[in-house]
Design an enzyme around this catalytic site. Sequence first.
Site, PDB file in Angstrom:
ATOM      1  N   ILE A 195      12.328  -7.600 -10.365  1.00  0.00           N
ATOM      2  CA  ILE A 195      10.798  -7.254  -9.767  1.00  0.00           C
ATOM      3  C   ILE A 195      10.939  -5.908  -9.334  1.00  0.00           C
ATOM      4  CG2 ILE A 195       8.930  -7.898  -8.576  1.00  0.00           C
ATOM      5  CD1 ILE A 195       9.472  -9.986 -10.540  1.00  0.00           C
ATOM      6  N   ARG A 254       0.916  -1.295   2.477  1.00  0.00           N
ATOM      7  CA  ARG A 254       0.356  -1.041   1.016  1.00  0.00           C
ATOM      8  C   ARG A 254      -0.668  -2.053   0.823  1.00  0.00           C
ATOM      9  NH1 ARG A 254       3.283   0.655  -2.720  1.00  0.00           N
ATOM     10  NH2 ARG A 254       2.330  -0.634  -4.404  1.00  0.00           N
ATOM     11  N   LYS A 303       1.457 -14.982   4.581  1.00  0.00           N
ATOM     12  CA  LYS A 303       0.914 -13.582   4.874  1.00  0.00           C
ATOM     13  C   LYS A 303       0.197 -12.970   3.599  1.00  0.00           C
ATOM     14  CE  LYS A 303       3.864 -10.076   4.453  1.00  0.00           C
ATOM     15  NZ  LYS A 303       3.520  -8.972   3.696  1.00  0.00           N
ATOM     16  N   ASN A 304       1.100 -13.373   2.369  1.00  0.00           N
ATOM     17  CA  ASN A 304       0.686 -12.569   1.091  1.00  0.00           C
ATOM     18  C   ASN A 304      -0.499 -13.309   0.696  1.00  0.00           C
ATOM     19  OD1 ASN A 304       2.636 -10.764   1.411  1.00  0.00           O
ATOM     20  ND2 ASN A 304       4.160 -12.049   0.071  1.00  0.00           N
ATOM     21  N   ARG A 311       6.106  -7.899  10.887  1.00  0.00           N
ATOM     22  CA  ARG A 311       5.164  -7.736   9.813  1.00  0.00           C
ATOM     23  C   ARG A 311       5.146  -9.202   9.123  1.00  0.00           C
ATOM     24  NH1 ARG A 311       6.658  -4.337   5.319  1.00  0.00           N
ATOM     25  NH2 ARG A 311       4.728  -5.417   4.726  1.00  0.00           N
ATOM     26  N   ASP A 355      10.980 -12.220  -2.780  1.00  0.00           N
ATOM     27  CA  ASP A 355      11.149 -12.110  -1.596  1.00  0.00           C
ATOM     28  C   ASP A 355      11.886 -13.176  -0.747  1.00  0.00           C
ATOM     29  OD1 ASP A 355       9.062 -10.339  -1.330  1.00  0.00           O
ATOM     30  OD2 ASP A 355       7.166 -11.746  -0.894  1.00  0.00           O
ATOM     31  N   CYS A 415       7.895   3.265  -1.481  1.00  0.00           N
ATOM     32  CA  CYS A 415       8.234   2.148  -0.344  1.00  0.00           C
ATOM     33  C   CYS A 415       9.793   1.837  -0.428  1.00  0.00           C
ATOM     34  CB  CYS A 415       7.228   0.774  -1.013  1.00  0.00           C
ATOM     35  SG  CYS A 415       7.777  -0.725  -0.281  1.00  0.00           S
ATOM     36  N   ARG A 453       6.922   0.948  -6.531  1.00  0.00           N
ATOM     37  CA  ARG A 453       5.646   0.356  -6.764  1.00  0.00           C
ATOM     38  C   ARG A 453       4.301   1.066  -7.071  1.00  0.00           C
ATOM     39  NH1 ARG A 453       6.214  -3.475  -1.383  1.00  0.00           N
ATOM     40  NH2 ARG A 453       5.026  -4.882  -2.574  1.00  0.00           N
ATOM     41  N   PRO A 454       4.249   1.417  -8.302  1.00  0.00           N
ATOM     42  CA  PRO A 454       2.905   2.210  -8.689  1.00  0.00           C
ATOM     43  C   PRO A 454       1.635   1.374  -8.690  1.00  0.00           C
ATOM     44  CG  PRO A 454       4.425   1.517 -10.607  1.00  0.00           C
ATOM     45  CD  PRO A 454       5.164   1.197  -9.299  1.00  0.00           C
ATOM     46  N   VAL A 455       0.531   1.542  -8.737  1.00  0.00           N
ATOM     47  CA  VAL A 455      -0.797   0.848  -8.650  1.00  0.00           C
ATOM     48  C   VAL A 455      -1.440   1.354 -10.338  1.00  0.00           C
ATOM     49  CG1 VAL A 455      -0.985   0.765  -6.402  1.00  0.00           C
ATOM     50  CG2 VAL A 455      -1.782   2.786  -7.485  1.00  0.00           C
ATOM     51  N   ASP A 456      -0.705   1.923 -11.287  1.00  0.00           N
ATOM     52  CA  ASP A 456      -1.481   2.170 -12.516  1.00  0.00           C
ATOM     53  C   ASP A 456      -2.102   1.111 -13.040  1.00  0.00           C
ATOM     54  OD1 ASP A 456       1.331   1.424 -12.887  1.00  0.00           O
ATOM     55  OD2 ASP A 456       1.247   1.585 -14.788  1.00  0.00           O
TER      56      ASP A 456
HETATM   57  C1  UD1 Z   1       5.354  -8.345  -5.377  1.00  0.00           C
HETATM   58  C2  UD1 Z   1       5.958  -9.615  -6.008  1.00  0.00           C
HETATM   59  C3  UD1 Z   1       5.299 -10.686  -4.993  1.00  0.00           C
HETATM   60  C4  UD1 Z   1       5.743 -10.230  -3.410  1.00  0.00           C
HETATM   61  C5  UD1 Z   1       5.319  -8.809  -3.047  1.00  0.00           C
HETATM   62  C6  UD1 Z   1       6.012  -8.379  -1.819  1.00  0.00           C
HETATM   63  C7  UD1 Z   1       6.163 -10.424  -8.380  1.00  0.00           C
HETATM   64  C8  UD1 Z   1       5.629 -10.441  -9.740  1.00  0.00           C
HETATM   65  N1  UD1 Z   1       5.424  -9.894  -7.315  1.00  0.00           N
HETATM   66  O1  UD1 Z   1       3.992  -8.361  -5.519  1.00  0.00           O
HETATM   67  O2  UD1 Z   1       5.684 -11.904  -5.408  1.00  0.00           O
HETATM   68  O3  UD1 Z   1       5.159 -11.021  -2.567  1.00  0.00           O
HETATM   69  O4  UD1 Z   1       5.676  -7.918  -4.201  1.00  0.00           O
HETATM   70  O5  UD1 Z   1       7.412  -8.323  -1.940  1.00  0.00           O
HETATM   71  O6  UD1 Z   1       7.227 -11.091  -7.785  1.00  0.00           O
HETATM   72  N2  UD1 Z   1       3.857  -2.660 -11.122  1.00  0.00           N
HETATM   73  C9  UD1 Z   1       3.292  -1.782 -12.099  1.00  0.00           C
HETATM   74  N3  UD1 Z   1       2.116  -1.092 -12.048  1.00  0.00           N
HETATM   75  C10 UD1 Z   1       1.344  -1.516 -11.077  1.00  0.00           C
HETATM   76  C11 UD1 Z   1       1.590  -2.717 -10.505  1.00  0.00           C
HETATM   77  C12 UD1 Z   1       2.945  -3.367 -10.532  1.00  0.00           C
HETATM   78  O7  UD1 Z   1       4.482  -1.013 -12.675  1.00  0.00           O
HETATM   79  O8  UD1 Z   1      -0.147  -1.149 -11.160  1.00  0.00           O
HETATM   80  C13 UD1 Z   1       5.065  -3.324 -11.382  1.00  0.00           C
HETATM   81  C14 UD1 Z   1       5.789  -3.166  -9.960  1.00  0.00           C
HETATM   82  O9  UD1 Z   1       6.518  -1.929  -9.915  1.00  0.00           O
HETATM   83  C15 UD1 Z   1       6.729  -4.205 -10.247  1.00  0.00           C
HETATM   84  C16 UD1 Z   1       6.114  -5.569 -11.011  1.00  0.00           C
HETATM   85  O10 UD1 Z   1       4.971  -4.609 -11.703  1.00  0.00           O
HETATM   86  O11 UD1 Z   1       8.060  -4.067 -10.742  1.00  0.00           O
HETATM   87  C17 UD1 Z   1       5.192  -6.452 -10.161  1.00  0.00           C
HETATM   88  O12 UD1 Z   1       4.645  -5.817  -9.185  1.00  0.00           O
HETATM   89  P1  UD1 Z   1       3.351  -6.639  -8.363  1.00  0.00           P
HETATM   90  O13 UD1 Z   1       3.410  -8.120  -8.705  1.00  0.00           O
HETATM   91  O14 UD1 Z   1       2.151  -5.902  -8.402  1.00  0.00           O
HETATM   92  O15 UD1 Z   1       4.017  -6.222  -7.016  1.00  0.00           O
HETATM   93  P2  UD1 Z   1       3.245  -6.903  -5.410  1.00  0.00           P
HETATM   94  O16 UD1 Z   1       1.781  -7.052  -5.845  1.00  0.00           O
HETATM   95  O17 UD1 Z   1       3.492  -5.986  -4.512  1.00  0.00           O
END
Ligand code: UD1
Length: 422
Positions: free
Chosen positions: A326, A92, A22-23, A397, A304, A116, A121-124
């Site tokens: 994470i 998301r 899925k991912n 999902r 996961d 979430c 889970r920021p997107v910065d």
């Molecule tokens: C993450 C998991 C992924 C999993 C998915 C769903 C990791 C590294 N990533 O991916 O394996 O399949 O969740 O559960 O294990 N972060 C920021 N700013 C950002 C983006 C991320 O601070 O813009 C932080 C997140 O809060 C988190 C870390 O970075 O603590 C990793 O996040 P990220 O890998 O981006 O999350 P997903 O892509 O959702």
Amino acid sequence: MDRIRIVGGKSLNGHIRVKGAKNAVLPLMAAALLTEDEVVLRDVPNLSDIRTMTDVLIHLGAEVSFEGDVLRIKANNINKFDAPYELVSKMRASFWVLGPLVGRFHQAKVSLPGGCAIGTRPVDRHLYAMEQLGVNIDIQNGYVLATGKPKGNKIYFQIKTVGGTMNALMAAVLADGTTEIINAAAEPEVTDLARCLVEMGADIKGIGTQRLIVNGVESLHGTSHTVVPDRIEAATYAVAAGITQGQLYIENAHLYLMEDVVFSLCYMGLDIFEKDNGIIVKGADCRLKATDITTEEFPGFPTDVQAQMMALMCLAEGTSTVTENIFENRFMHVQELVRMGADIRLQGSRTAIVRGVPQLSGAQVMASDLRASAALVLAGLAAKGETLVSRIYHLDRGYDHMEEKLRVCGADIERIKIKSEE
Ligand code: UD1
């Protein structure tokens, strides 16, 4: 508002096949926006998240069809460039259309995903990557407004981010010049996306490493791509074999995708080895041994699989420790497992101490997120008596017909259709 009813105590034996991840499918679907040709994705699971991403692509003007396990996307008539709040707040991963829309059309308006169940889970970092590529980013009324053609540059991720790396890659493949992504996530799903982009004509070096070099090209073309197998689904069924002291052949599971999980399971007492195009997982005759896990980026223990592993630890002999590195709030399953008789204590928000008990007992429990639901189903398979898991839309999902796959292997499990949650 369906529920799953399980009567625990049956040993699972048989054959389960896992499909594409899925991912990986979700970003691959977004990547199809980068070309006007047809992109065909194979071995795609039937999941509600895939349907949500289909809705996003159709909203943008793409044609999408899904027959059997083949998903076809043609984005030759894109006439909108926005991902609305209704779709991004539902899932998301919809946010991943930002990179390809900016890459090909030089404009996007994508809703910010918001919080979430498992963390903020920021997107910065995604936005930082776009800005490094010279894209103008503005936040207005909960939306990210992105404009401008990406230009190659260095992107240095201070935190390894799977989603951020994927968005950066998709924005960079059609950029002017060369982009270097440093400290890139190297999860198999990122690698699969990069490979598919190369099949579509992109020029990407360093695939599978933490340093990706992308030389922008003029345009991309269509492809037919088989999605990397779902290592999380495979790990979930491996735990199912262990927790029921059964034996499963998990077809399409590969050790190189899940080494850390396999190492931990074997340490606890399971026997796992490769056979043909999959793995055999044999449960132990005696009680499993406690272990400690810490979630990390690939190839470390995946966040996961943390919840599913905790379900297994509940029954192991001795004290296990789970450290979640994470996400800051990924222990929602703990209190539900405790309702089933588990002995788990939280130490701060990142550590759980699991003291193994000889037996869990069935209970009514509530799923809080996708992998937490899987953990509750696994616990239910081993528990004495009946377990009723509600809010299983989370499970749908990410797991394609989970209860059917488990039932074929001997589980006493059924889905109960309920019109409205009392
Ligand atoms: C993450 C998991 C992924 C999993 C998915 C769903 C990791 C590294 N990533 O991916 O394996 O399949 O969740 O559960 O294990 N972060 C920021 N700013 C950002 C983006 C991320 O601070 O813009 C932080 C997140 O809060 C988190 C870390 O970075 O603590 C990793 O996040 P990220 O890998 O981006 O999350 P997903 O892509 O959702």
